[in-house]
Design an enzyme around this catalytic site. Structure first.
Site, PDB file in Angstrom:
ATOM      1  N   TYR A 147     -31.584  23.632 -71.629  1.00  0.00           N
ATOM      2  CA  TYR A 147     -30.758  23.172 -70.368  1.00  0.00           C
ATOM      3  C   TYR A 147     -31.895  22.593 -69.286  1.00  0.00           C
ATOM      4  CZ  TYR A 147     -27.535  23.050 -66.106  1.00  0.00           C
ATOM      5  OH  TYR A 147     -26.934  22.099 -64.971  1.00  0.00           O
ATOM      6  N   LYS A 151     -32.543  18.464 -68.295  1.00  0.00           N
ATOM      7  CA  LYS A 151     -32.206  17.967 -67.029  1.00  0.00           C
ATOM      8  C   LYS A 151     -33.680  17.626 -66.562  1.00  0.00           C
ATOM      9  CE  LYS A 151     -27.958  18.952 -65.976  1.00  0.00           C
ATOM     10  NZ  LYS A 151     -27.266  17.773 -65.894  1.00  0.00           N
TER      11      LYS A 151
HETATM   12  P1  NDP Z   1     -17.763  21.676 -65.059  1.00  0.00           P
HETATM   13  O1  NDP Z   1     -17.868  22.391 -66.315  1.00  0.00           O
HETATM   14  O2  NDP Z   1     -17.065  22.296 -64.029  1.00  0.00           O
HETATM   15  O3  NDP Z   1     -17.370  20.109 -65.372  1.00  0.00           O
HETATM   16  C1  NDP Z   1     -17.829  19.390 -66.046  1.00  0.00           C
HETATM   17  C2  NDP Z   1     -16.908  18.570 -66.987  1.00  0.00           C
HETATM   18  O4  NDP Z   1     -17.804  17.850 -68.049  1.00  0.00           O
HETATM   19  C3  NDP Z   1     -15.992  19.271 -67.968  1.00  0.00           C
HETATM   20  O5  NDP Z   1     -14.820  18.862 -67.854  1.00  0.00           O
HETATM   21  C4  NDP Z   1     -16.594  19.240 -69.307  1.00  0.00           C
HETATM   22  O6  NDP Z   1     -15.451  19.424 -70.478  1.00  0.00           O
HETATM   23  C5  NDP Z   1     -17.098  17.715 -69.256  1.00  0.00           C
HETATM   24  N1  NDP Z   1     -18.018  17.586 -70.138  1.00  0.00           N
HETATM   25  C6  NDP Z   1     -19.131  18.135 -70.678  1.00  0.00           C
HETATM   26  N2  NDP Z   1     -19.627  17.708 -71.784  1.00  0.00           N
HETATM   27  C7  NDP Z   1     -19.048  16.224 -72.032  1.00  0.00           C
HETATM   28  C8  NDP Z   1     -18.839  15.193 -72.917  1.00  0.00           C
HETATM   29  N3  NDP Z   1     -19.942  15.327 -73.738  1.00  0.00           N
HETATM   30  N4  NDP Z   1     -18.291  13.985 -72.486  1.00  0.00           N
HETATM   31  C9  NDP Z   1     -17.314  14.089 -71.536  1.00  0.00           C
HETATM   32  N5  NDP Z   1     -17.246  14.864 -70.755  1.00  0.00           N
HETATM   33  C10 NDP Z   1     -17.995  16.158 -70.899  1.00  0.00           C
HETATM   34  O7  NDP Z   1     -19.182  21.415 -64.513  1.00  0.00           O
HETATM   35  P2  NDP Z   1     -20.084  21.164 -63.198  1.00  0.00           P
HETATM   36  O8  NDP Z   1     -19.138  20.465 -62.370  1.00  0.00           O
HETATM   37  O9  NDP Z   1     -20.625  22.454 -62.741  1.00  0.00           O
HETATM   38  O10 NDP Z   1     -21.270  20.122 -63.601  1.00  0.00           O
HETATM   39  C11 NDP Z   1     -21.430  18.950 -63.415  1.00  0.00           C
HETATM   40  C12 NDP Z   1     -22.725  18.590 -63.535  1.00  0.00           C
HETATM   41  O11 NDP Z   1     -23.755  19.266 -62.574  1.00  0.00           O
HETATM   42  C13 NDP Z   1     -23.421  18.958 -65.038  1.00  0.00           C
HETATM   43  O12 NDP Z   1     -24.276  17.794 -65.256  1.00  0.00           O
HETATM   44  C14 NDP Z   1     -24.268  20.096 -64.732  1.00  0.00           C
HETATM   45  O13 NDP Z   1     -25.345  20.468 -65.501  1.00  0.00           O
HETATM   46  C15 NDP Z   1     -24.691  19.820 -63.181  1.00  0.00           C
HETATM   47  N6  NDP Z   1     -25.063  21.042 -62.639  1.00  0.00           N
HETATM   48  C16 NDP Z   1     -24.130  22.113 -62.278  1.00  0.00           C
HETATM   49  C17 NDP Z   1     -24.736  23.078 -61.475  1.00  0.00           C
HETATM   50  C18 NDP Z   1     -23.495  24.358 -61.039  1.00  0.00           C
HETATM   51  O14 NDP Z   1     -24.212  25.306 -60.591  1.00  0.00           O
HETATM   52  N7  NDP Z   1     -22.301  24.190 -61.352  1.00  0.00           N
HETATM   53  C19 NDP Z   1     -25.904  23.517 -60.892  1.00  0.00           C
HETATM   54  C20 NDP Z   1     -26.701  22.192 -61.161  1.00  0.00           C
HETATM   55  C21 NDP Z   1     -26.494  21.177 -62.047  1.00  0.00           C
HETATM   56  P3  NDP Z   1     -15.639  20.790 -71.233  1.00  0.00           P
HETATM   57  O15 NDP Z   1     -15.076  21.804 -70.141  1.00  0.00           O
HETATM   58  O16 NDP Z   1     -14.876  20.618 -72.298  1.00  0.00           O
HETATM   59  O17 NDP Z   1     -16.992  21.158 -71.301  1.00  0.00           O
END
Ligand code: NDP
Length: 253
Positions: A147, A151
């Site tokens: 991860y 990033k």
């Molecule tokens: P969530 O899991 O709440 O939402 C992410 C969404 O993206 C989910 O609906 C997921 O579907 C979808 N998704 C994942 N992989 C794919 C794909 N290959 N194609 C299309 N859709 C996809 O995550 P967050 O809102 O927490 O995260 C959003 C971003 O923020 C990410 O990039 C994460 O790494 C980053 N981030 C988050 C942090 C946190 O603490 N929450 C901290 C730092 C960064 P599914 O549920 O099926 O996986």
């Protein structure tokens, strides 16, 4: 004025959904992209001005189709928010190659594929890209071999793209959140770890999805018209702090 059009990936929930709502408040229209079709449809149904598109951002063919659908529905693209992400937290010995590839496929390949596919449209609109990185890109920690590395690569890809696309008026930036309570975070962090995080964050709380969305929408606005190639940490000061913060808080001096 013509509505500006944003593509937000991973828009069915969490940070992507909050970003979608904020764009709508700012009179943008939003193509909501996600691989969770049911949740995506539900979220989009409640948000007039959105177009839900089922797409796995790690699939080159699906990404091409997704961009074609956006252009056929809206005729232009002004911003791409590469937000879809997955987290697998394991020690190196337990991170098998499938896990490594799963993380890289969405977090890194997805950013590359979506950005490449929208470049002609962004050159035309002189639009922008915002990638969602993570504080794990700048602070190495346990369990994040895949991860954190994915990033960190996104942060560097941001700079590469900003340099290459600047001459077309296309800006590319990255927002790196600290911990945000979402489905992704809850899947990888125990409540004890979450508490330990807060102890180490100068502002002493996790981010809200809106904290992150505000920065993303700002970066897509004319107010950020001279900002490109940057990573902004929206982390309550987490990346700035070293050891000793809990002790400092406990101290009465
Ligand atoms: P969530 O899991 O709440 O939402 C992410 C969404 O993206 C989910 O609906 C997921 O579907 C979808 N998704 C994942 N992989 C794919 C794909 N290959 N194609 C299309 N859709 C996809 O995550 P967050 O809102 O927490 O995260 C959003 C971003 O923020 C990410 O990039 C994460 O790494 C980053 N981030 C988050 C942090 C946190 O603490 N929450 C901290 C730092 C960064 P599914 O549920 O099926 O996986």
């Amino acid at each position: 004025m013509t509505n500006r059009i944003a593509i937000v990936t991973g828009a069915a929930r969490g940070i992507g959904l909050a970003t979608t709502k904020l764009f709508l408040e700012d009179n943008w229209r939003v193509a909501m992209v996600d691989r969770d079709e049911a949740e995506l449809q539900k979220a989009s149904d409640e948000l007039p001005g959105t177009l839900p598109i089922y797409c796995d951002v790690s699939s080159p063919d699906m990404v091409q189709e997704m961009v074609a659908k956006v252009l056929s529905a809206f005729g232009r693209i002004d911003a791409l928010i590469n937000n879809a992400g997955v987290a697998i937290f394991k020690p190196l010995e337990k991170t098998d190659f499938d896990a490594w590839r799963t993380v890289m496929a969405t977090n890194l390949d997805g950013v590359f594929l979506c950005t490449q596919a929208v470049i002609p449209a962004l050159k035309e609109s002189r639009g922008c890209v915002v990638n969602i990185g993570s504080i794990s890109a700048v602070r190495a920690s346990t369990l994040r071999v895949a991860y954190g590395t994915s990033k960190a690569a996104v942060v560097h890809l941001t700079k590469q793209l900003a340099v290459e696309l600047g001459e077309y008026g296309v800006r590319v930036n990255c927002v790196s959140p600290g911990p945000v309570k979402t489905k992704l975070a809850e899947a990888v962090h125990s409540p004890e770890i979450i508490k330990a995080y807060y102890d180490a964050i100068p502002l002493n709380r996790s981010a809200t999805e809106l904290d992150i969305a505000e920065t993303v929408v700002f970066l897509c606005s004319p107010k950020a018209s001279y900002i490109t190639g940057q990573m902004i940490a929206v982390d309550g000061g987490f990346a700035s702090s070293g050891i000793g913060l809990p002790a400092l808080r406990a101290s009465k001096e």
